[in-house]
Design an enzyme around this catalytic site. Structure first.
Site, PDB file in Angstrom:
ATOM      1  N   ASP A  13       0.812  -1.229   0.000  1.00  0.00           N
ATOM      2  CA  ASP A  13       0.000   0.000   0.000  1.00  0.00           C
ATOM      3  C   ASP A  13       0.839   1.270   0.000  1.00  0.00           C
ATOM      4  O   ASP A  13       0.431   2.306   0.532  1.00  0.00           O
ATOM      5  CB  ASP A  13      -0.960   0.014   1.213  1.00  0.00           C
ATOM      6  CG  ASP A  13      -1.844  -1.218   1.246  1.00  0.00           C
ATOM      7  OD1 ASP A  13      -2.149  -1.741   0.157  1.00  0.00           O
ATOM      8  OD2 ASP A  13      -2.227  -1.644   2.341  1.00  0.00           O
ATOM      9  N   GLU A  14       1.991   1.226  -0.615  1.00  0.00           N
ATOM     10  CA  GLU A  14       2.876   2.396  -0.675  1.00  0.00           C
ATOM     11  C   GLU A  14       2.403   3.418  -1.702  1.00  0.00           C
ATOM     12  O   GLU A  14       2.941   4.539  -1.740  1.00  0.00           O
ATOM     13  CB  GLU A  14       4.310   1.968  -1.024  1.00  0.00           C
ATOM     14  CG  GLU A  14       4.987   1.054  -0.006  1.00  0.00           C
ATOM     15  CD  GLU A  14       4.727  -0.429  -0.267  1.00  0.00           C
ATOM     16  OE1 GLU A  14       3.856  -0.734  -1.116  1.00  0.00           O
ATOM     17  OE2 GLU A  14       5.366  -1.271   0.370  1.00  0.00           O
ATOM     18  N   LYS A  16       1.697   2.146  -5.094  1.00  0.00           N
ATOM     19  CA  LYS A  16       2.203   1.604  -6.362  1.00  0.00           C
ATOM     20  C   LYS A  16       1.256   1.896  -7.517  1.00  0.00           C
ATOM     21  O   LYS A  16       1.685   2.308  -8.602  1.00  0.00           O
ATOM     22  CB  LYS A  16       2.416   0.080  -6.228  1.00  0.00           C
ATOM     23  CG  LYS A  16       3.442  -0.295  -5.168  1.00  0.00           C
ATOM     24  CD  LYS A  16       3.532  -1.793  -4.963  1.00  0.00           C
ATOM     25  CE  LYS A  16       2.320  -2.420  -4.321  1.00  0.00           C
ATOM     26  NZ  LYS A  16       2.087  -2.044  -2.919  1.00  0.00           N
ATOM     27  N   GLY A  40      -4.553  -4.322  -3.703  1.00  0.00           N
ATOM     28  CA  GLY A  40      -5.547  -3.295  -4.028  1.00  0.00           C
ATOM     29  C   GLY A  40      -4.768  -2.058  -4.424  1.00  0.00           C
ATOM     30  O   GLY A  40      -4.118  -1.451  -3.583  1.00  0.00           O
ATOM     31  N   HIS A  41      -4.745  -1.744  -5.707  1.00  0.00           N
ATOM     32  CA  HIS A  41      -3.950  -0.628  -6.209  1.00  0.00           C
ATOM     33  C   HIS A  41      -4.888   0.498  -6.649  1.00  0.00           C
ATOM     34  O   HIS A  41      -5.669   0.329  -7.579  1.00  0.00           O
ATOM     35  CB  HIS A  41      -3.065  -1.097  -7.387  1.00  0.00           C
ATOM     36  CG  HIS A  41      -2.017  -2.081  -6.961  1.00  0.00           C
ATOM     37  ND1 HIS A  41      -1.098  -2.619  -7.821  1.00  0.00           N
ATOM     38  CD2 HIS A  41      -1.724  -2.602  -5.734  1.00  0.00           C
ATOM     39  CE1 HIS A  41      -0.302  -3.443  -7.154  1.00  0.00           C
ATOM     40  NE2 HIS A  41      -0.665  -3.450  -5.892  1.00  0.00           N
ATOM     41  N   GLN A 222       2.016  -6.065  -3.147  1.00  0.00           N
ATOM     42  CA  GLN A 222       2.458  -6.148  -1.743  1.00  0.00           C
ATOM     43  C   GLN A 222       3.737  -5.315  -1.565  1.00  0.00           C
ATOM     44  O   GLN A 222       3.911  -4.340  -2.263  1.00  0.00           O
ATOM     45  CB  GLN A 222       2.679  -7.615  -1.315  1.00  0.00           C
ATOM     46  CG  GLN A 222       1.397  -8.432  -1.184  1.00  0.00           C
ATOM     47  CD  GLN A 222       0.840  -8.922  -2.498  1.00  0.00           C
ATOM     48  OE1 GLN A 222       1.519  -9.593  -3.256  1.00  0.00           O
ATOM     49  NE2 GLN A 222      -0.405  -8.612  -2.792  1.00  0.00           N
ATOM     50  N   GLY A 411      -0.316  13.731  -2.854  1.00  0.00           N
ATOM     51  CA  GLY A 411      -1.759  13.529  -2.823  1.00  0.00           C
ATOM     52  C   GLY A 411      -2.103  12.335  -3.686  1.00  0.00           C
ATOM     53  O   GLY A 411      -1.267  11.868  -4.467  1.00  0.00           O
TER      54      GLY A 411
END
Ligand code: GDP
Ligand code: IMO
Ligand code: MG
Length: 420
Positions: A13-14, A16, A40-41, A222, A411
């Protein structure tokens, strides 16, 4: 031509999805190399906010070819939903989404096995997304799995039944109620939909593209600290999330890797169980969660939040051979009086500056403090205009990690991206 790899350096969750969407116009092909619908992207542009699970994040760029590589595991039900959601936005992927014949299928019974196994673990559960990831990769390495290439061959239904029956036997050891039939029906509809796409041998296709001088970006899912080998085992996912996973997950040789783009949040989050040395179980953690909207894109679970962890970041940079860094969610730190960064740990009374094997043992983080800033940075579009306090924070990280920070995300929107 070499292929670039973009991957997460923390616990996922960085950002990507956002960054792949931003970079996609620079590439001809975007290829996912591992993981599955546990990912989840999130992509945001104009008034659209869209979450992708299996499908690469280049889909909103009409010229881009998207490939689901052999290292990915696919649930036809989730894939079908993704395609439906995209078609509502007039994105038709039948021409530019290709799927590797070697990618493995998540069966309905894999999901049940995941749920039963987690329920049986009780307090020691992994905190899996319950998408069947672990059981599917187990069948892959156990040489029992079903692959995308099987769906167009005779005898697929028999193979499906044989594997499902094996799973039903396994499920007898759990006290777990389940009903397969409803999900199964939709699953087979998903299989029919998958047949409409070009099913390819991604290793041949991708190497051909490289020979034709096409530009390819491999998209990770991930993050490095969830890697099956190097993450905080057993609290990890079941694939190699590191750069090497792009070689095995797409069929490209290590000497074909070009830039390795590592993404990290300006702080840390983790969803699911497992060690998290810099976790903030206090109001600061709550503020990060609130300001960063830190809730899982796949499961909606609140994400655990904490300060940036430098030993962990350096570990990730080492394992992946990161050549450039991207920092995201910098805007979320706005308003904090003090921002902290973990520089060392204390383990068994000794100071250490690396991420150890004993990560699951009590480990105390040692912090360095930075002065925060108050001005809203979410609309700033030039690096020079960022507050000095934030630049000092970034320059410190860059120096410690010894890799340049090339992009700063301020953002969730495509536009809120500062190229340096
Ligand atoms: P991924 O799994 O790495 O693609 O990341 P996720 O989509 O699961 O989570 C990242 C979340 O942060 C999403 O809701 C994004 O829209 C959002 N996001 C990405 N970059 C930024 C950023 O720079 N600032 C803020 N505030 N949100 C961001
Ligand atoms: P993206 O690609 C964050 C976590 C789960 C759990 C552990 C194992 O969006 O960054 P699994 O379902 O793989 O068996 O779960 O890994 N996890 C993720 N956390 N982002 C993800 O993907 C994740 N995919 C799995 O929460 O702790
Ligand atoms: Mg995510």
């Amino acid at each position: 031509m070499k292929l670039d790899v973009l991957l997460g350096l923390q616990w996922g969750d960085e950002g990507k999805g956002k960054i792949v969407d931003v970079l996609a116009p620079n590439y001809d092909v975007i290829a996912r190399f591992q993981g599955g619908p546990n990912a989840g992207h999130t992509l945001e542009f104009n008034d659209i906010k869209h979450v992708l699970h299996t499908i690469p994040s280049g889909v909103f760029r009409p010229e881009t070819i998207n490939i689901i590589g052999n290292g990915v595991v696919i649930d036809p039900v989730i894939f079908m939903k993704e395609i439906e959601e995209l078609s509502k936005l007039n994105v038709d992927l039948t021409k530019n989404l290709f799927i590797s014949k070697r990618a493995h299928l998540i069966l309905p019974s894999h999901r049940i096995l995941d749920a039963a196994s987690e329920a049986a673990k009780g307090k020691t559960k992994i905190g899996s997304t319950l998408k069947g990831i672990g059981p599917t990769y187990m069948d892959k390495t156990g040489r029992n799995g079903l692959r995308i290439g099987d769906i167009i061959n005779q005898g697929f239904k028999e193979k499906y039944n044989a594997l499902t029956n094996k799973h039903k036997d396994l499920l007898k050891q759990y006290d777990f109620d389940y009903n397969l039939s409803e999900y199964e029906e939709t699953w087979f509809k998903g299989i029919e939909l998958i047949k409409k796409f070009r099913l390819i041998e991604s290793e041949h296709e991708i190497n051909k593209y490289l020979n034709e001088e096409k530009l390819i970006l491999a998209e990770g899912a991930q993050g490095t600290l969830l890697d099956i080998d190097f993450g905080s085992y057993p609290f990890v996912t079941s694939s190699n999330t590191i750069c090497a996973g792009a070689c095995t997950g797409l069929g490209i040789a290590p000497n074909k890797i070009g830039n390795v783009i590592g993404i990290f949040k300006a702080y840390c989050t983790r969803v699911g169980s497992g060690p998290f040395p810099t976790e903030l179980e206090n109001t600061e953690g709550e503020t990060l969660r609130k300001q960063g909207h830190e809730f899982g894109a796949t499961t909606g679970r609140p994400r655990r939040c904490g300060w940036l962890d430098l030993p962990a970041l350096k570990y990730a940079v080492m394992l992946n051979g990161v050549t450039e860094l991207i920092v995201t969610k910098a805007d979320v730190l706005t308003g904090f009086e003090t921002i902290k960064v973990c520089t060392h740990y204390i383990l068994n009374g000794k100071e250490i500056n690396y991420l150890p094997y004993e990560i699951n043992e009590p480990i105390e983080p040692i912090f360095k403090e930075f002065k925060g800033w108050k001005i809203d940075i979410s609309k700033i579009d030039k690096f020079e205009n960022l507050p000095n306090e934030f630049k000092e924070y970034l320059i410190y990280i860059e120096k410690e990690v010894n890799v340049p920070i090339k992009v700063v995300s301020v953002g969730p929107n495509r536009e809120q991206t500062i190229l340096r």
